[in-house]
Design a protein around this motif. Structure first.
Motif, PDB file in Angstrom:
ATOM      1  N   VAL A 182       2.716   8.255   9.119  1.00 58.59           N
ATOM      2  CA  VAL A 182       1.414   7.666   8.779  1.00 58.59           C
ATOM      3  C   VAL A 182       0.322   8.097   9.759  1.00 58.59           C
ATOM      4  N   LEU A 183       0.628   8.080  11.049  1.00 52.87           N
ATOM      5  CA  LEU A 183      -0.374   8.447  12.045  1.00 52.87           C
ATOM      6  C   LEU A 183      -0.333   9.920  12.398  1.00 52.87           C
ATOM      7  N   GLY A 184       0.617  10.654  11.839  1.00 53.68           N
ATOM      8  CA  GLY A 184       0.758  12.072  12.136  1.00 53.68           C
ATOM      9  C   GLY A 184       0.567  12.938  10.917  1.00 53.68           C
ATOM     10  N   GLU A 185       1.653  13.194  10.192  1.00 59.70           N
ATOM     11  CA  GLU A 185       1.615  14.131   9.068  1.00 59.70           C
ATOM     12  C   GLU A 185       0.655  13.690   7.961  1.00 59.70           C
ATOM     13  N   ASP A 186       0.505  12.382   7.747  1.00 58.30           N
ATOM     14  CA  ASP A 186      -0.330  11.876   6.646  1.00 58.30           C
ATOM     15  C   ASP A 186      -1.544  11.112   7.160  1.00 58.30           C
ATOM     16  N   ALA A 187      -2.018  11.454   8.361  1.00 57.75           N
ATOM     17  CA  ALA A 187      -3.069  10.677   9.022  1.00 57.75           C
ATOM     18  C   ALA A 187      -4.377  10.633   8.228  1.00 57.75           C
ATOM     19  N   ARG A 188      -4.601  11.619   7.359  1.00 56.55           N
ATOM     20  CA  ARG A 188      -5.860  11.621   6.596  1.00 56.55           C
ATOM     21  C   ARG A 188      -5.945  10.426   5.658  1.00 56.55           C
ATOM     22  N   TYR A 189      -4.778   9.817   5.334  1.00 53.10           N
ATOM     23  CA  TYR A 189      -4.744   8.674   4.422  1.00 53.10           C
ATOM     24  C   TYR A 189      -4.541   7.358   5.160  1.00 53.10           C
ATOM     25  N   VAL A 190      -4.818   7.314   6.464  1.00 51.41           N
ATOM     26  CA  VAL A 190      -4.492   6.130   7.243  1.00 51.41           C
ATOM     27  C   VAL A 190      -5.183   4.881   6.707  1.00 51.41           C
ATOM     28  N   ASP A 191      -6.418   5.015   6.195  1.00 52.96           N
ATOM     29  CA  ASP A 191      -7.122   3.852   5.651  1.00 52.96           C
ATOM     30  C   ASP A 191      -6.444   3.338   4.383  1.00 52.96           C
ATOM     31  N   VAL A 192      -5.876   4.256   3.622  1.00 53.28           N
ATOM     32  CA  VAL A 192      -5.164   3.861   2.405  1.00 53.28           C
ATOM     33  C   VAL A 192      -3.894   3.105   2.787  1.00 53.28           C
ATOM     34  N   TYR A 193      -3.165   3.627   3.758  1.00 52.74           N
ATOM     35  CA  TYR A 193      -1.944   2.944   4.205  1.00 52.74           C
ATOM     36  C   TYR A 193      -2.267   1.548   4.723  1.00 52.74           C
ATOM     37  N   GLU A 194      -3.343   1.444   5.486  1.00 59.05           N
ATOM     38  CA  GLU A 194      -3.738   0.140   6.017  1.00 59.05           C
ATOM     39  C   GLU A 194      -4.036  -0.839   4.890  1.00 59.05           C
ATOM     40  N   ALA A 195      -4.721  -0.369   3.854  1.00 60.08           N
ATOM     41  CA  ALA A 195      -5.059  -1.233   2.726  1.00 60.08           C
ATOM     42  C   ALA A 195      -3.801  -1.687   1.979  1.00 60.08           C
ATOM     43  N   VAL A 196      -2.854  -0.774   1.804  1.00 58.40           N
ATOM     44  CA  VAL A 196      -1.608  -1.126   1.112  1.00 58.40           C
ATOM     45  C   VAL A 196      -0.834  -2.159   1.922  1.00 58.40           C
ATOM     46  N   MET A 197      -0.727  -1.939   3.216  1.00 62.80           N
ATOM     47  CA  MET A 197       0.023  -2.874   4.061  1.00 62.80           C
ATOM     48  C   MET A 197      -0.634  -4.250   4.082  1.00 62.80           C
ATOM     49  N   GLU A 198      -1.960  -4.274   4.130  1.00 58.25           N
ATOM     50  CA  GLU A 198      -2.676  -5.549   4.121  1.00 58.25           C
ATOM     51  C   GLU A 198      -2.496  -6.263   2.794  1.00 58.25           C
ATOM     52  N   ARG A 199      -2.535  -5.501   1.694  1.00 60.00           N
ATOM     53  CA  ARG A 199      -2.343  -6.104   0.358  1.00 60.00           C
ATOM     54  C   ARG A 199      -0.955  -6.719   0.235  1.00 60.00           C
ATOM     55  N   VAL A 200       0.043  -6.008   0.693  1.00 63.14           N
ATOM     56  CA  VAL A 200       1.407  -6.493   0.573  1.00 63.14           C
ATOM     57  C   VAL A 200       1.669  -7.642   1.546  1.00 63.14           C
ATOM     58  N   ARG A 201       0.971  -7.649   2.678  1.00 61.84           N
ATOM     59  CA  ARG A 201       1.128  -8.776   3.601  1.00 61.84           C
ATOM     60  C   ARG A 201       0.608 -10.064   2.963  1.00 61.84           C
ATOM     61  N   GLN A 202      -0.460  -9.965   2.191  1.00 60.68           N
ATOM     62  CA  GLN A 202      -1.011 -11.148   1.539  1.00 60.68           C
ATOM     63  C   GLN A 202      -0.019 -11.740   0.548  1.00 60.68           C
ATOM     64  N   ALA A 203       0.666 -10.860  -0.191  1.00 62.29           N
ATOM     65  CA  ALA A 203       1.684 -11.306  -1.139  1.00 62.29           C
ATOM     66  C   ALA A 203       2.441 -10.086  -1.638  1.00 62.29           C
ATOM     67  N   PRO A 204       3.772 -10.148  -1.718  1.00 67.72           N
ATOM     68  CA  PRO A 204       4.540  -9.017  -2.256  1.00 67.72           C
ATOM     69  C   PRO A 204       4.028  -8.645  -3.636  1.00 67.72           C
ATOM     70  N   CYS A 205       4.013  -7.365  -3.943  1.00 70.37           N
ATOM     71  CA  CYS A 205       3.506  -6.917  -5.243  1.00 70.37           C
ATOM     72  C   CYS A 205       4.275  -5.684  -5.700  1.00 70.37           C
ATOM     73  N   GLY A 206       4.081  -5.347  -6.968  1.00 70.03           N
ATOM     74  CA  GLY A 206       4.780  -4.223  -7.562  1.00 70.03           C
ATOM     75  C   GLY A 206       3.994  -2.931  -7.476  1.00 70.03           C
ATOM     76  N   GLU A 207       4.588  -1.863  -7.970  1.00 66.46           N
ATOM     77  CA  GLU A 207       3.962  -0.552  -7.926  1.00 66.46           C
ATOM     78  C   GLU A 207       2.632  -0.498  -8.682  1.00 66.46           C
TER      79      GLU A 207
END
Length: 275
Positions: A190-215
């Motif tokens: 996330v912070l290396g090979e795919d670092a250009r998408y770090v904001d997307v990863y952060e958003a996904v992790m925050e969304r899932v922290r709020q409540a588990p969700c599906g694809e």
């Protein structure tokens, strides 16, 4: 995909002569028929992975060994990277076996860990795979116990009805497990090979922290970022990488954030000066 039908005929058995010596450990697990497998035998294997998150192969699973990968640590690293859905279980077994753990206790723990994410691999099969990779060693307890009969004045050996082999984690396996527990894969991916998408990863992790969700929910979220349009990156890509980083886990009905994922999300927010 379901495994190909196999014959139901019982294997032909040859009787041992009375002077033949029986070696209970001399088992060629490449010849074991799945239908005749003994789940309590740590040397039996299941040879047809069919469930989600199993190795991406058909037929026999790839064999990871220190000889093939160069060291026990690299063999285990290759195994867990190839099996992202089983990585928490595989590394969990390593942690459980630090200092030694009976096979029965390992089986109980693995059954609980895989309750929401079933595997066709039996607990002892996973241990056997880890042993081949140099991550575990097996200690076979004595099968007899010395007894004394004071009245008769004799000493004799009593055969135990059941033995419980002890699995031990190797130093190389414990070292790799510590790296994963520290978020090494998250930083590499996330912070290396795919670092250009770090904001997307952060958003996904925050969304899932709020409540588990599906694809579908995750895909809808990631599709809202301009950076995911060219080249197109669907929600499944971010799920896969976060799962490989031990940040997401399937709970049986949805994707949930792991404790490691929550800690790394907080760390990521702190590094960006977010509250």
């Amino acid at each position: 995909m379901s495994p190909q039908p196999r014959g139901t005929e019982a294997p032909t058995l040859s009787l041992l002569a009375f002077d033949d010596e029986f070696d209970p450990l001399a088992v060629d697990d490449t010849e074991i028929d799945q239908e005749w497998m003994d789940d309590d035998n740590p040397y039996d294997t299941i040879d047809y992975p069919t469930m989600r998150n199993m190795p991406e192969t058909n037929g026999h699973a790839p064999v990871y060994t220190p000889e093939r990968q160069g060291s026990a640590k690299e063999a285990l690293r290759a195994m867990v990277r190839q099996n992202p859905g089983r990585r928490p279980v595989l590394l969990g077994i390593v942690g459980l076996c630090e200092g030694g753990c009976p096979s029965s206790k390992v089986s109980e723990a693995v059954e609980a860990w895989q309750k929401d994410n079933r595997s066709v691999y039996a607990p002892m099969t996973l241990c056997r795979m880890l042993e081949r990779a140099g991550a575990l060693t097996l200690e076979m307890p004595e099968t007899t116990e010395e007894q004394h009969d004071d009245q008769e004045g004799v000493t004799y050996l009593e055969i135990k009805e059941r033995v419980d082999p002890i699995w031990h984690a190797t130093p190389e396996a414990l070292e790799l497990r510590a790296e994963y527990e520290g978020g090494a894969e998250f930083r590499r991916l996330v912070l290396g090979e795919d670092a250009r998408y770090v904001d997307v990863y952060e958003a996904v992790m925050e969304r899932v922290r709020q409540a588990p969700c599906g694809e579908p929910d995750i895909d809808a979220l990631t599709s809202g970022f301009e950076i995911t349009q060219k080249p197109r990156r669907f929600g499944q890509h971010f799920i896969d990488v976060l799962e490989m980083s031990d940040c997401l886990v399937w709970n049986g009905s949805a994707w949930a954030l792991t404790d490691l994922g929550a800690a790394l999300l907080d760390e990521l927010k702190a590094s960006k000066g977010e509250n």
